[in-house]
Design a protein around this motif. Sequence first.
Motif, PDB file in Angstrom:
ATOM      1  N   ARG A  27       0.834  -1.202   0.000  1.00 46.74           N
ATOM      2  CA  ARG A  27       0.000   0.000   0.000  1.00 46.74           C
ATOM      3  C   ARG A  27       0.872   1.256   0.000  1.00 46.74           C
ATOM      4  O   ARG A  27       0.519   2.250  -0.639  1.00 46.74           O
ATOM      5  CB  ARG A  27      -0.941  -0.001   1.207  1.00 46.74           C
ATOM      6  N   ALA A  31       0.616   4.073  -2.675  1.00 49.66           N
ATOM      7  CA  ALA A  31       0.349   5.431  -2.201  1.00 49.66           C
ATOM      8  C   ALA A  31       1.368   6.416  -2.758  1.00 49.66           C
ATOM      9  O   ALA A  31       1.030   7.571  -3.048  1.00 49.66           O
ATOM     10  CB  ALA A  31       0.369   5.460  -0.667  1.00 49.66           C
ATOM     11  N   ASP A 192      -0.885   7.456   5.025  1.00 55.29           N
ATOM     12  CA  ASP A 192      -2.282   7.634   4.635  1.00 55.29           C
ATOM     13  C   ASP A 192      -2.769   9.039   4.998  1.00 55.29           C
ATOM     14  O   ASP A 192      -3.378   9.732   4.182  1.00 55.29           O
ATOM     15  CB  ASP A 192      -3.161   6.580   5.322  1.00 55.29           C
ATOM     16  N   ARG A 218      -8.359   9.704  -1.435  1.00 55.85           N
ATOM     17  CA  ARG A 218      -7.054   9.023  -1.335  1.00 55.85           C
ATOM     18  C   ARG A 218      -7.196   7.529  -1.604  1.00 55.85           C
ATOM     19  O   ARG A 218      -6.429   6.952  -2.388  1.00 55.85           O
ATOM     20  CB  ARG A 218      -6.474   9.244   0.061  1.00 55.85           C
ATOM     21  N   ILE A 222      -5.484   5.334  -4.596  1.00 62.78           N
ATOM     22  CA  ILE A 222      -4.611   4.201  -4.304  1.00 62.78           C
ATOM     23  C   ILE A 222      -5.126   2.950  -5.011  1.00 62.78           C
ATOM     24  O   ILE A 222      -4.352   2.142  -5.534  1.00 62.78           O
ATOM     25  CB  ILE A 222      -4.509   3.971  -2.786  1.00 62.78           C
TER      26      ILE A 222
END
Length: 422
Positions: A27, A31, A192, A218, A222
């Motif tokens: 992730r 990101a 995040d 967001r 992603i």
Amino acid sequence: MTDGLGNSPVQKIDDNDPGDETQRNFRYQHAYGVILLIACLVKKQPYQAIWCEQHEDFLAELTSEEFDAIQVKTKRPENGDWELTDDAIEKTLSRFVGLYINFNEKIKNYMIVSNAEFMTCVLDIQDQKKLGRSPVRFIEAIKKALDISNITEPFKTTFDALAKKIGCTDDQLYYVLCRVHLVKGPERESFDAIIAHEHLPIIPECNGFSPSRLNGLRDELIQKVYAASSLQVDNPLRHLFVPDSEVSPIVSAKRIPVSVVIECINQPEDIVFRYQFVNSSLNLGHPHNHEGVLEEKFNKAGLQNQYQTMERRTLSTEQRLIELAYKEPDNFPTILGQVESIVKGECDEAELECRTNRVSDLAIYGEAMLNNVLLRLKVIAEKKPESVFNEPYESLVGTAGLLTENCSVWWGEKFELQGKKQ
């Protein structure tokens, strides 16, 4: 029940099962792709698009023929700063050299991005070996030298050892190192929040967005990077012959133009929450390893009268999902993972609520939990159908049955099954 918090299996992270950390690292990489897209949109970077998992973690498109190569590395900060001799750094530099050999000057810059720091130290440090292991000082020395013969010690010794280990010529390594950039990315524990509340707000179109909307935006971005990083392709042309002069649809699906950010911003405010992709635990179309489990669990939970209806919904849902897998083979893993995650989450919350509200340790709460789950799934099917790819209410209930069969969901206290193993 447990004897106390000290014996609870949910008290702390299991350090021997790093699966969750691996997912977080993936992730983090996806990101960072979002950070690149945002920077491009506000003209902080000159890229037109990013290509995900195409020879590198990211190829940032300068023109149709020129790219920057970006490798994202994650590391526990408590394990210390990156050193040049770390295996991950050496392998990354080796990959960069390979890109140069294959594509020459079409790769303009090479970047290593990490949540951890790159070791640096003063130039007059007595420990010259440590100085030679500093990625920051080493790259500085390479760029300062006019040619290979002017590389000073201890960096020349490091350079020679690195060229030998990679198995490339001095000229190839020197060319690449002169174009390497070390970039400190956001912290792994807070990226995040940083993307949602530091990067996205610099986009003028995001002015006035609530924190929850920024979080949703967001997550949607992603998800876009994740999809492009996988082999998920929905272009029907993938089934046709593609001349060598054209880009394959499978490859072109890895390209995300900067305009995607604006497209996501302009979506309806209630952006769908997407679970990060995980392999489904459901084994569709195969003989059930937990035959009789659904009936046994329902009987134990006081749900005998509900068993037949649940069994029919479970069997019908399995058949529906199998048909969907044949109809949409490329999208099906994403659909199944999202539906399974949504249903499992609702079952877990309903179980927690019923367990908390029961009047005694021995109270059977199966009926209350089933009623709670049915109400929750009906709300999702009616109010948020897009979150489960428009799967109907009956299919969501049947998915709960499938999760019961594979022992992901229980309708009361766990017990030793008399049939198949749990």
